[in-house]
Design a protein around this motif. Structure first.
Motif, PDB file in Angstrom:
ATOM      1  N   ARG A  59     -44.227 -60.879 -14.271  1.00 59.22           N
ATOM      2  CA  ARG A  59     -43.750 -61.589 -13.078  1.00 59.22           C
ATOM      3  C   ARG A  59     -44.761 -62.637 -12.630  1.00 59.22           C
ATOM      4  O   ARG A  59     -44.393 -63.721 -12.197  1.00 59.22           O
ATOM      5  N   GLU A  85     -43.974 -66.544 -12.092  1.00 52.50           N
ATOM      6  CA  GLU A  85     -44.265 -67.217 -10.823  1.00 52.50           C
ATOM      7  C   GLU A  85     -45.151 -68.448 -11.047  1.00 52.50           C
ATOM      8  O   GLU A  85     -44.956 -69.482 -10.395  1.00 52.50           O
ATOM      9  N   LEU A 108     -36.165 -65.106 -13.032  1.00 51.88           N
ATOM     10  CA  LEU A 108     -36.214 -64.306 -11.809  1.00 51.88           C
ATOM     11  C   LEU A 108     -34.821 -63.863 -11.392  1.00 51.88           C
ATOM     12  O   LEU A 108     -34.615 -62.709 -11.017  1.00 51.88           O
ATOM     13  N   GLU A 109     -33.874 -64.775 -11.478  1.00 53.53           N
ATOM     14  CA  GLU A 109     -32.496 -64.464 -11.109  1.00 53.53           C
ATOM     15  C   GLU A 109     -31.916 -63.340 -11.956  1.00 53.53           C
ATOM     16  O   GLU A 109     -31.154 -62.508 -11.468  1.00 53.53           O
ATOM     17  N   ASP A 117     -33.981 -60.089 -10.633  1.00 50.88           N
ATOM     18  CA  ASP A 117     -34.054 -59.867  -9.187  1.00 50.88           C
ATOM     19  C   ASP A 117     -33.274 -60.997  -8.504  1.00 50.88           C
ATOM     20  O   ASP A 117     -33.843 -62.050  -8.201  1.00 50.88           O
ATOM     21  N   ALA A 123     -34.886 -62.739  -5.508  1.00 52.82           N
ATOM     22  CA  ALA A 123     -36.015 -63.592  -5.876  1.00 52.82           C
ATOM     23  C   ALA A 123     -35.528 -64.856  -6.579  1.00 52.82           C
ATOM     24  O   ALA A 123     -36.084 -65.937  -6.384  1.00 52.82           O
ATOM     25  N   ASP A 176     -34.241 -67.210  -3.938  1.00 55.72           N
ATOM     26  CA  ASP A 176     -35.390 -67.814  -3.262  1.00 55.72           C
ATOM     27  C   ASP A 176     -36.003 -68.923  -4.131  1.00 55.72           C
ATOM     28  O   ASP A 176     -36.353 -69.994  -3.623  1.00 55.72           O
ATOM     29  N   ALA A 177     -36.109 -68.662  -5.429  1.00 58.94           N
ATOM     30  CA  ALA A 177     -36.660 -69.671  -6.342  1.00 58.94           C
ATOM     31  C   ALA A 177     -35.786 -70.920  -6.370  1.00 58.94           C
ATOM     32  O   ALA A 177     -36.286 -72.047  -6.285  1.00 58.94           O
TER      33      ALA A 177
END
Length: 114
Positions: A43, A47, A65-66, A69, A72, A75-76
């Motif tokens: 992760r 990031e 990320l999708e 999560d 997350a 959000d990204a």
């Protein structure tokens, strides 16, 4: 994974008539597997790609990320909505150009419809 750090094209499957898998696509698939097997350590790498990558690299990171999560990932995509960085996209044989702003807005819109 240099292929993602330097990515200038976003493709999740084979491209062109031959269905060639791009090096960045292969790297994405490897990192996706690593993220599932070693979420904490991987992760951090994702990031970093999201913040420091090329526009295509950032899109790959948000997609990763999708996939593991959704919150997350959302959000990204929200963070990328203000980025005008351009990159090439491939969907099969169809090549295009877009910005992170446009791509992120489309991904968020798709998520809202789901």
């Amino acid at each position: 994974m240099r292929e993602l750090d330097d990515a200038d094209t976003l493709a999740f499957g084979g491209v062109g008539f031959a269905g060639q898998i791009l090096p960045a696509t292969e790297a994405y698939r490897r990192l996706e597997q690593e993220l599932r097997e070693h979420p904490e350590t991987t992760r951090k790498r994702v990031e970093r790609l999201l913040s420091d990558g090329t526009p295509a690299g950032k899109a790959y990171a948000a997609s990763l990320l999708e996939s593991v999560d959704p919150a997350a990932g959302r959000d990204a995509w929200e963070r990328l909505r203000g980025d005008d960085g351009e990159f090439t996209t491939f969907s099969g044989c169809v090549m295009g150009r877009t910005t992170l702003r446009e791509y992120a807005a489309a991904r968020l819109s798709d998520a809202d419809r789901s």
